[in-house]
Every structure is written in structure tokens, then in C-alpha cells.
Scaffold this active site. Sequence first.
Site, mmCIF file in Angstrom:
data_model
loop_
_atom_site.group_PDB
_atom_site.id
_atom_site.type_symbol
_atom_site.label_atom_id
_atom_site.label_comp_id
_atom_site.label_asym_id
_atom_site.label_seq_id
_atom_site.Cartn_x
_atom_site.Cartn_y
_atom_site.Cartn_z
ATOM 1 N N CYS A 2 0.881 -1.366 0.085
ATOM 2 C CA CYS A 2 0.102 0.045 0.014
ATOM 3 C C CYS A 2 0.768 1.334 0.065
ATOM 4 C CB CYS A 2 -0.774 0.062 1.290
ATOM 5 S SG CYS A 2 -1.885 -1.400 1.553
ATOM 6 N N ARG A 27 4.445 0.568 -6.130
ATOM 7 C CA ARG A 27 4.606 -0.222 -5.170
ATOM 8 C C ARG A 27 3.709 -1.614 -5.215
ATOM 9 N NH1 ARG A 27 6.684 2.062 -0.090
ATOM 10 N NH2 ARG A 27 5.220 0.832 1.110
ATOM 11 N N TRP A 77 -3.149 -2.706 -1.216
ATOM 12 C CA TRP A 77 -3.019 -3.758 -1.645
ATOM 13 C C TRP A 77 -3.691 -4.794 -0.862
ATOM 14 C CZ3 TRP A 77 -0.138 -8.308 0.127
ATOM 15 C CH2 TRP A 77 0.373 -8.891 -0.939
ATOM 16 N N ASN A 103 -1.341 1.784 6.260
ATOM 17 C CA ASN A 103 -0.609 0.473 5.864
ATOM 18 C C ASN A 103 -0.101 -0.258 7.096
ATOM 19 O OD1 ASN A 103 -0.670 2.073 3.243
ATOM 20 N ND2 ASN A 103 1.657 2.136 3.136
ATOM 21 N N GLU A 485 18.751 -15.977 -10.063
ATOM 22 C CA GLU A 485 18.210 -14.736 -10.237
ATOM 23 C C GLU A 485 17.581 -14.701 -11.918
ATOM 24 O OE1 GLU A 485 17.258 -12.573 -8.808
ATOM 25 O OE2 GLU A 485 17.428 -10.647 -9.845
ATOM 26 N N HIS A 508 20.202 -34.869 -11.294
ATOM 27 C CA HIS A 508 19.539 -35.358 -10.009
ATOM 28 C C HIS A 508 18.119 -35.261 -9.810
ATOM 29 C CE1 HIS A 508 23.346 -36.579 -8.652
ATOM 30 N NE2 HIS A 508 23.926 -35.536 -9.083
ATOM 31 N N LYS A 607 6.433 -3.822 -4.443
ATOM 32 C CA LYS A 607 7.647 -3.338 -4.354
ATOM 33 C C LYS A 607 8.432 -3.668 -2.927
ATOM 34 C CE LYS A 607 11.472 -1.721 -5.967
ATOM 35 N NZ LYS A 607 12.505 -2.752 -6.952
HETATM 36 C C1 F6R Z 1 12.550 -9.526 -7.047
HETATM 37 C C2 F6R Z 1 12.421 -8.650 -5.855
HETATM 38 C C3 F6R Z 1 12.150 -9.145 -4.561
HETATM 39 C C4 F6R Z 1 12.810 -8.498 -3.556
HETATM 40 C C5 F6R Z 1 12.402 -8.850 -2.059
HETATM 41 C C6 F6R Z 1 13.186 -8.296 -1.028
HETATM 42 O O1 F6R Z 1 12.644 -8.950 -8.453
HETATM 43 O O2 F6R Z 1 12.468 -7.421 -6.248
HETATM 44 O O3 F6R Z 1 12.337 -10.485 -4.767
HETATM 45 O O4 F6R Z 1 14.129 -8.540 -3.900
HETATM 46 O O5 F6R Z 1 11.017 -8.482 -2.170
HETATM 47 O O6 F6R Z 1 12.907 -6.728 -1.111
HETATM 48 P P1 F6R Z 1 13.999 -5.940 -0.435
HETATM 49 O O7 F6R Z 1 15.290 -5.871 -1.094
HETATM 50 O O8 F6R Z 1 13.508 -4.529 -0.480
HETATM 51 O O9 F6R Z 1 14.159 -6.319 1.099
#
Ligand code: F6R
Length: 612
Positions: A2, A27, A77, A103, A485, A508, A607
Site C-alpha cells: 500500500c 509499489r 494492496w 498501511n 536470479e 538428479h 515493491k
Molecule cells: C524481485 C524482488 C524481490 C525483492 C524482495 C526483497 O525482483 O524485487 O524479490 O528482492 O522482496 O526486497 P528488499 O530488497 O526491498 O528487502
Amino acid sequence: MCGIIGYTGPRAATPLLLESLRRLEYRGYDSAGVAVLDAMTTSVTVVKSERKVDELARKLDEVGMPAGHVGIGHTRWATHGRPTVLNAHPHMDCTGRIHLIHNGIIENYRELRAQLEAKGHELPSETDTEVVPHLIEDCYRGNLESAVRHALSRVDGAYALVVIHADEPDTVVAARLNAPLVLGLGNAETFISSDITALIPYTKRVMVLGEGEVAEARAGVVTVRSLDGTVVEPRIITVDWDAEQAQRGGYPHFMLKEIHEQPQALRQTLRDRVDPDTGLVRLAGLEIDDGVLAGVREVHVVACGTAYYAGMATAHAIETLARIPARVSAASEFRYADPLVDATTLVVAISQSGETADTLAAVREARRRGAPVLAVTNVVGSAINHEADGVILMQAGPEIAVASTKCFLAQLVCGVLLALYLAELRSALPVEELRALAAETLELPDKVEGALQLEPQVAELAQRLAHLRNAMYIGRGANVVTAFEGALKLKEVSYVHAEGYAAGELKHGPIALLDPDTPVVAVATRSATLAKTVSNVQEVNARMAPVVAVVTAGENPFDDMAADILEVPAVRELLSPVVNVVPLQLLAYHIAVQRGCDVDQPRNLAKSVTVE
Ligand code: F6R
């Protein structure tokens, strides 16, 4: 998750709230709303939408852009209750005079709701939030700030909230506990947001609220108190991000912009971190005594998602260079695992946002057990920075796309810098070797620039792969992380199922999945185990799965084994994930675009994940 915006000052509140909500869209959210207080009529207009901010703007146009210089806005959210107009914020009390955005999660909302209903309050929404304006109504004796403090003393859980009252037409009250909230200080005006990014177009002077603190803002005057009413000295910082950095700047998506910004972001990450006289790493802000760092028995990294993969690389670099046993835990697991950390363990918390609830909880658990905690974050003033003993700032600039790219690279580089620093403190490597490694680290931005030249080739490859349903990513040694990644990026932004594996693990189990419709992306750059990776790719070939190989320029080991070859600049293995992941980011991006996905705001993702 949010997003919050609040304003009091001379500007017209409605357009400012809308503009800021658009900046907070990244976000991740599903519904939105605003409440604007008109001092002339001492009335509040509330407009909400069960959809995106564009829809909210359309509704605001319909009602004729409410007048007023005080207001609050929210992107929600959904957690408690579906994304409907009724559940969208702001929420109000029975009188319709108090309006609030929130939030976080009110954990004891069921019992508070029962108590309020027994007293005759009506709470029509399904949300946990709605209890709070009613509690404030119960506590209100003519002073909103005091009522908010009294109401919050009955609340368990996490909150960042902003409240207005029609009877106090120039005042906004804000409070936070375990959820981010910052105040932007302007000229006779105050902005309040969950996020520094929303404030930077207006001001760079930012007040960081501490845990359990309540701020009362009247135009340009802000008073901060703790919940018991004690006045607190506010913490003010200056943010050096530019407003342009938080705009797309001609790129179709933030993700693509941020991928292309990586060389520049890494130059910032590396700025002033290798002493030009000695050629050795220097980390200002560590705040943990060199003696303590030199004496640690173990390093334990905690992080989530992409940052977890950066954590794997950091642990690998620390073991390889500093010869300290190092491990990584998912932050969400760490606090419940009765972790074996104490004063002799260095805990490293990696988090772009510095606000991830799981990582923050891990930091608190580590500190409770007496461990020194070092944070690696990108956001000054974030909660994790505040709670850790020391900080390495990534200095990568704002990252807006939900999928992390430039901050992943910055995290990898910070991990290498930390490993080099620990290696020096423990005399684990000859000084000449430390210098050589630091010098090669400084070359990484140029090497990343080289890898970005692959974009036309990757875009064409993405067109051919856009229909795919499954993909496998493999790598060895330092590049297991690259495979993980690469797979995460693809699933996040294009919704294609992808798995990352250590190449030797394929046989495996996961090799059973391979067929001509399952491409395998093999990271096969210069390394001690390259010959082994080549054998693994042979196994893939035998199953008719098409191979896309990332190889060192001029050193393709595959003849015709790989259908597509992506050549990246040569880098020593330990540093190579920084370069090798770039074509994989581009591949995920272009496949997502081909598939028509919402690249910057993938479905179901947020985000900054501020709930456990
Ligand atoms: C993937 C991504 C998430 C963040 C995770 C941790 O692209 O962005 O997997 O890496 O939510 O977020 P932070 O780094 O803000 O703790």
C-alpha cells in the site's frame, strides 16, 4: 505494498494527491482513494475507486476536483477483504468527520471491532483498518493528535497511518510502528508518505519518524511525540536522489530504464569505496569496530527474494576471500529457526527498500541475540538502517520497477566490497591480491556496459521464445546465483515457469522436465568448472532441449551445442554474476513485453513487502 500520501500547506491538495498516488503505483496495489478537507466549509470529500489511480482520477473529474489544501490519499494492496470501494481507504468514523489511511495490519482488530460494535459503532467494511478511525472517535476530546495517541495505545500490530479531522482543518496527524512513513518538509507545507520517492519532486528535507512516534503537522510546523505524549527530537535527513531518477525518461518501462542505468548505478555504489592511494576498500558508515569484524566466527546473511540471491553471492565472496564461514538464510525463516547467532556472528541484512518486514524482523532477532548487524540497503533513513549497527548504502538511486535489477547488481558489488574489507582485516589475502580484486571491481561498470550491447540480440531471441511455458536456468560456482536470479526475473515479469539449478544438480531430478519445448539457459563463462558445465549442457542436448548459452566473449566452448550464444565481457569468476545476469534480465524483460505483461507492476507483487 500500500502507498500513503498526506499533505497540508498552501497547494491545492487534490492534484497533488493524485500526482503522488501515481508515483506510488509502482509499489503494487489494487484500489485507491483520497479524502480532501476544505477549510472554508470544514467538510471532507472522499472519493474511492476499486481499480487503479486512472479510474480514481476519472471519478474525481466527475465530482469536480474537491477543493481544499489538506488531504490524504492511498493505494491499497488488499489483505483483509477484497479490493472494493467499501474496503478501499480512506476509512472514516461514525460522524464522518475523521478520515484515515493505513498501511500495515491491526492484529487485534477482531476484538476491537467487537468492543466498538458493542458501543454502537457501525463498521461496514471488511478491513482491519476501519477500527482505528472509530477508536480515535471514541478518544476524541477536541485534540486529534492526542486522540490518535490514545487510540493507538489500544492497537496491536503494524501501522503507518495518516488522519485528518474536519474540525481541525489545517492539521494532519501521522504515526508509525513497524511500517515505513516519512515526512517531507517544505516551505510552510508538509508532505507525508510511505515512500521517499513520492516526496522528492517537492523537497529533499525528510523527517524520519521513529517506531511508535506520532507527528502532528500544521502547514510547515511539525511536532513529534512518542505514544505517551513526550515530545521527541525529530530526525531530519537530506536525500540526494533527483526527481528525474524517479521518472521513465523516455524508456517504455522503468525496468528497462533501470537495466540500462546499471553501469551508472554501480559507479555510484563504488564511489569513494576504493582508496585511490592504497587501492584498498574503505567502507564509511560501517560503525562496527574493526576489531569486532576481524574477530567474528561466522557471517550469517539474511534477506528475501532477489536480495537473498545477492546474499548467496555475498556469503560465497566472504568465504572465498575472507575465509570466514558464511551462510545465508531466508529472512522469513531466520527468526523462527532459533538461529545460532551471538556476539561472534556478523549478521548482514540485505534489502533494497530497507523496509521488508521479514528482513527487519530478522535484524531484530539477531540484535536480541547480541549479534552485530550490518545492513546493506538502498534507502537512507529506512527502518533496517535505523535498527542495524552499521550500514553499507548501495547508492544505486531509486528503483521503481517491482522487479529488482540495478539494486541486485549494487547488492552483489556491496557484497564483494564487504568481503574484500573483511579479507584485509583478517589478512586472509596478500595485499597485492586485494588491490587487484578492488581494481577489477572498479572495472565492473564498464563490463556491464559491454553486456548491455547484447540487447538487440536478446530482443530477437525473446521474440522466438515468447511462447514458452517452461524454462530452466543453470550455472555453477559463483554463477549458481546467476541462474537463480535469471529464473526469478523471468517468472516475475513474464509469468513463465522457470527454475534455476546448479548445473550439476540437473541430472538428479529436473532433467526429467527437459524436452524440445523447454529451453535451458546455461551460464557458461570462464570459470574453474567450465568443462563440467559443458558436460551438463551435453546432457541437455541429448534431451533435445534448446540451449541458450552465456559465454565469455571469444571463448565459446560449445561448437553447435547451443542454439543461441550470448557473449559477455571477460570477468573473473567471483565477480562475473554482475555481468552475466545482465542478458538474463534483458531476456526476462523482452519476453514479458512480447507476452504483453505489465512489466513494471507484475500481478500479485509489491515493491516493498511490509507484511510477514
Ligand atoms: C524481485 C524482488 C524481490 C525483492 C524482495 C526483497 O525482483 O524485487 O524479490 O528482492 O522482496 O526486497 P528488499 O530488497 O526491498 O528487502
